[in-house]
Scaffold this motif. Structure first.
Motif, PDB file in Angstrom:
ATOM      1  N   LYS B 219       0.840  -1.190   0.000  1.00 39.68           N
ATOM      2  CA  LYS B 219       0.000   0.000   0.000  1.00 39.68           C
ATOM      3  C   LYS B 219       0.879   1.245   0.000  1.00 39.68           C
ATOM      4  N   ALA B 220       0.316   2.344  -0.396  1.00 41.33           N
ATOM      5  CA  ALA B 220       1.062   3.601  -0.403  1.00 41.33           C
ATOM      6  C   ALA B 220       1.539   3.890   1.012  1.00 41.33           C
ATOM      7  N   GLY B 221       2.752   4.409   1.111  1.00 42.26           N
ATOM      8  CA  GLY B 221       3.279   4.780   2.418  1.00 42.26           C
ATOM      9  C   GLY B 221       4.117   3.702   3.071  1.00 42.26           C
ATOM     10  N   ASP B 222       4.217   2.527   2.423  1.00 37.47           N
ATOM     11  CA  ASP B 222       4.993   1.430   3.005  1.00 37.47           C
ATOM     12  C   ASP B 222       6.475   1.506   2.654  1.00 37.47           C
ATOM     13  N   GLY B 223       6.868   2.521   1.882  1.00 43.61           N
ATOM     14  CA  GLY B 223       8.285   2.698   1.575  1.00 43.61           C
ATOM     15  C   GLY B 223       8.743   2.041   0.285  1.00 43.61           C
ATOM     16  N   TYR B 224       7.788   1.537  -0.503  1.00 44.15           N
ATOM     17  CA  TYR B 224       8.167   0.857  -1.746  1.00 44.15           C
ATOM     18  C   TYR B 224       8.243   1.820  -2.933  1.00 44.15           C
ATOM     19  N   ARG B 225       7.600   2.944  -2.800  1.00 40.00           N
ATOM     20  CA  ARG B 225       7.576   3.980  -3.848  1.00 40.00           C
ATOM     21  C   ARG B 225       7.260   3.379  -5.219  1.00 40.00           C
TER      22      ARG B 225
END
Lengths: 289, 376
Positions: B219-225
């Motif tokens: 999900k957005a915000g998990d640091g995967y960009r």
């Protein structure tokens, strides 16, 4: 030896914010969109945003491609619908800073309804609109921002529709922060973006930018560099000016500045307050990630 | 959470099913005869934990849920005929970006504004093919309030398992009929959780799939960009706009459903049947009456009711076509699912359509007449 040469290669300070593996980008020489992306990267630095918590949402069009080039969680959505996507994303994951980055056709024509409603409900999103007065990606058609008299492929004898004054539209709809700059005003743009990051609620920044290939050329306004010179000559900074008076013509003055900077509870704050007040202990929260 | 036996209409039961499935985000726009689903959700969700947002139109609702899904929510929207048409672009976007979500369509008479308060089943092919381009879709079709509850949970589970949008094709009758609905306790409900990746950023590619063709999600915000686009894209999520990229992506999007199709149907009295009556949704319940009458006359006829309508139960229809003498397809439209049956019966046995323009259900006698003729 080659290693030494490589280590001396000057690094563009915005490079860490870009998906360099996606370069070269699609934008034309002299286009203003890349300039605004540079400002955006500087704003991220200036405002010390934790980059893993910034999400960028674009619609369709030349500016819609920004989401693909910045190294953030990025969503290239459907035409006109970046704002409702961003609204859902922010509500579901309130820890994110959500930026909508798109063009005038996308945000104001096909997406106009979402724009006014997101401003009305004060969705906590930052909307950056690169306004080049034209549909670039599809080859230069008239837009709801095209000045009267300007020619486009679908207004070959000159546009006759009154264009939107975007800051006025944003303020009347409820935006808490409204600014306009041209692509010439790079420091102002970066500063406004950083300010918007520090604010809660619907922030709107219009950046007037050249489309040398389609708008400038067709309207005999010169190339990218000529346009920068014209922006410098034509722009007048009037911070706090009434947004009512910010129409932009084919020629003449372009009023830029920060026009609105107010506080108003956001959609989520209002939602929480209302539900808590009504439901009291029964309110179980908004369930965000 | 609500448990026990309740007297609910199909719309309310669908809402309870969504809550039981763990839905914590819905966006909707008022439209008859579906609005009761979100009305109940708006009342219930703040006491459970989650968000409801009434949007400015169905375009907004159908993409707000996709934003919410990428934010980590289990999300759905609800609409009817005209709103379903407006949602088609985002159905395609959800299919292309493999965003798990549920879209409910409480079908009414159409086309256009048609019959806002009266039933239809004429969106069935739109459910299959409504968005532009090629994709596979999953669609369920309940025929009772109890099923509105039960199948809504399945709809969310299928959305997570396949990472596709799942369509929940109700009709006005099922939506507005009130019956007993039994809601089991939470521990008896199987929930398929989102398949979040365990790979670290750098190793994870958002659209790289394993053998089942379904990529793991973040999900957005998990640091995967991550990058998500509706453009044809590669495993990294980057645009790959050429025929090779198209072939690779489309093949996987289609195969992840086609190679492992979810199948669900109900059958009655087919063991000795000469005539197979195929009907779904409210129409299947009218068809049951006609089948009772046919059996009373000594006609050997039975029911096949697809519950997962898309993907269509091809294998089973082929099997039935090899045994039966005739098919009678009953649907509240002028011929949609019948085309699937004709395709699969493949000229082996005759296929008769009992159509209805919508606005009310079939008369059982009309179906009985078709069964009699088919049995001869």
């Amino acid at each position: 030896m080659s290693t030494a040469v490589a280590s001396e290669r000057p690094v563009n300070p915005v490079e860490p914010f870009l998906r360099t593996d996606r370069m070269p980008h699609i934008w034309c020489p002299g286009c203003g969109i890349g300039t605004t992306v540079n400002c955006f990267a500087r704003a991220l630095v200036e405002s010390k945003q934790p980059l893993d918590k910034v999400a960028i949402v674009s619609g369709i069009g030349c500016t819609g491609r920004v989401a693909g080039y910045v190294k953030l969680d990025s969503f290239h959505t459907t035409h006109g619908r970046a704002i409702p996507f961003a609204t859902g994303l922010k509500l579901a994951n309130p820890g994110l800073s959500v930026v909508v980055y798109s063009g005038d056709g996308d945000l104001i024509a096909i997406g106009g309804n979402h724009f006014i409603h997101a401003a009305r409900r004060n969705a906590d999103i930052k909307v950056i609109c690169v306004n080049n007065f034209i549909y670039g990606m599809t080859g230069g058609q008239v837009a709801p921002t095209t000045p009267v008299g300007a020619t486009a492929t679908t207004s070959p004898y000159g546009s006759y529709e009154r264009p939107f004054n975007l800051p006025y539209l944003a303020e009347s709809s409820g935006a808490v922060y409204v600014a306009r700059w041209t692509a010439f005003h790079v420091r102002h743009i970066a500063h406004s973006m950083a300010e918007a990051f520090s604010k809660k609620g619907f922030c709107f920044i219009e950046i007037i930018a050249p489309c040398p290939t389609l708008y400038q050329r067709r309207n005999r306004l010169g190339d990218g560099l000529d346009t920068m010179k014209l922006y410098k000559q034509r722009s007048v900074i009037k911070n706090g000016a009434s947004t009512r008076d910010l129409d932009v013509g084919l020629q003449g003055e372009i009023v830029v500045g920060k026009f609105v900077d107010i506080e108003r509870p956001t959609l989520q704050q209002n939602m929480e307050q209302q539900l808590r007040q009504t439901l009291k202990d029964r309110f179980a929260g908004l369930g965000g990630a | 959470m609500l448990t026990g036996a309740h007297f609910l209409d199909g719309d309310q039961a669908a809402c309870e099913g969504a809550l039981a499935a763990g839905a914590n985000f819905a966006a909707g726009y008022p439209i008859t005869p579906s609005t009761e689903v979100v009305e109940r959700f708006a009342a219930r969700i703040p006491t459970v934990g989650g968000t409801f947002l009434q949007m400015e139109d169905e375009l907004a609702s159908s993409i707000a849920i996709l934003g919410a899904a990428w934010g980590g929510a289990k999300a759905f929207t609800v609409t009817s005929g005209p709103g379903f048409s407006l949602m088609m672009e985002h159905l395609g976007y959800a299919a292309m970006t493999e965003t798990p979500c549920v879209l409910v369509d409480v079908q009414r008479g159409g086309p256009s504004t048609g019959l806002p308060t009266l039933p239809g089943q004429a969106d069935m092919m739109q459910a299959r093919w409504g968005s532009h381009g090629d994709y596979e879709i999953i669609a369920l079709c309940p025929n009772s309030p109890q099923e509105c509850f039960d199948l809504m949970i399945d709809a969310f589970n299928l959305a997570e398992r396949y990472r596709t949008p799942v369509l929940f094709m109700m009709d006005e009758c099922v939506g507005h009929m009130t019956e007993k609905v039994v809601i089991p306790s939470a521990e008896k409900i199987e929930i398929v959780p989102r398949r979040f990746t365990s790979l670290p950023p750098g190793e994870y590619k958002p659209f790289q799939a394993g053998e089942d063709g379904v990529p793991e999600m973040v999900k957005a915000g998990d640091g995967y960009r991550i990058h998500v686009t509706g453009l044809t894209h590669d495993e990294q999520g980057y645009p790959a706009m050429n025929w090779r990229g198209q072939e690779k992506l489309l093949r996987r999007l289609v195969d992840k459903v086609r190679k492992h199709p979810p199948v669900r149907y109900e059958e009655r009295d087919l063991e000795d049947a000469d005539v197979v009556v195929l009907a779904y949704g409210i129409t299947s319940r009218v068809a049951l009456r006609a089948l009772q009458m046919a059996r009373a006359e000594g006609i050997r006829a039975g029911l096949h009711r697809p519950i997962i309508v898309w993907p269509f139960p091809e294998k089973r229809i082929r099997e039935l076509a090899a045994k039966a003498k005739a098919f009678v397809v009953v649907e509240m439209n002028y011929g949609q699912i019948v085309h699937e049956v004709e395709r699969l019966a493949g000229g082996k046995v005759p296929v008769t359509l009992v159509p209805h323009a919508g606005g009310t259900v079939h008369e059982p006698e009309v179906i009985l007449k078709a069964i009699r003729e088919a049995a001869q």
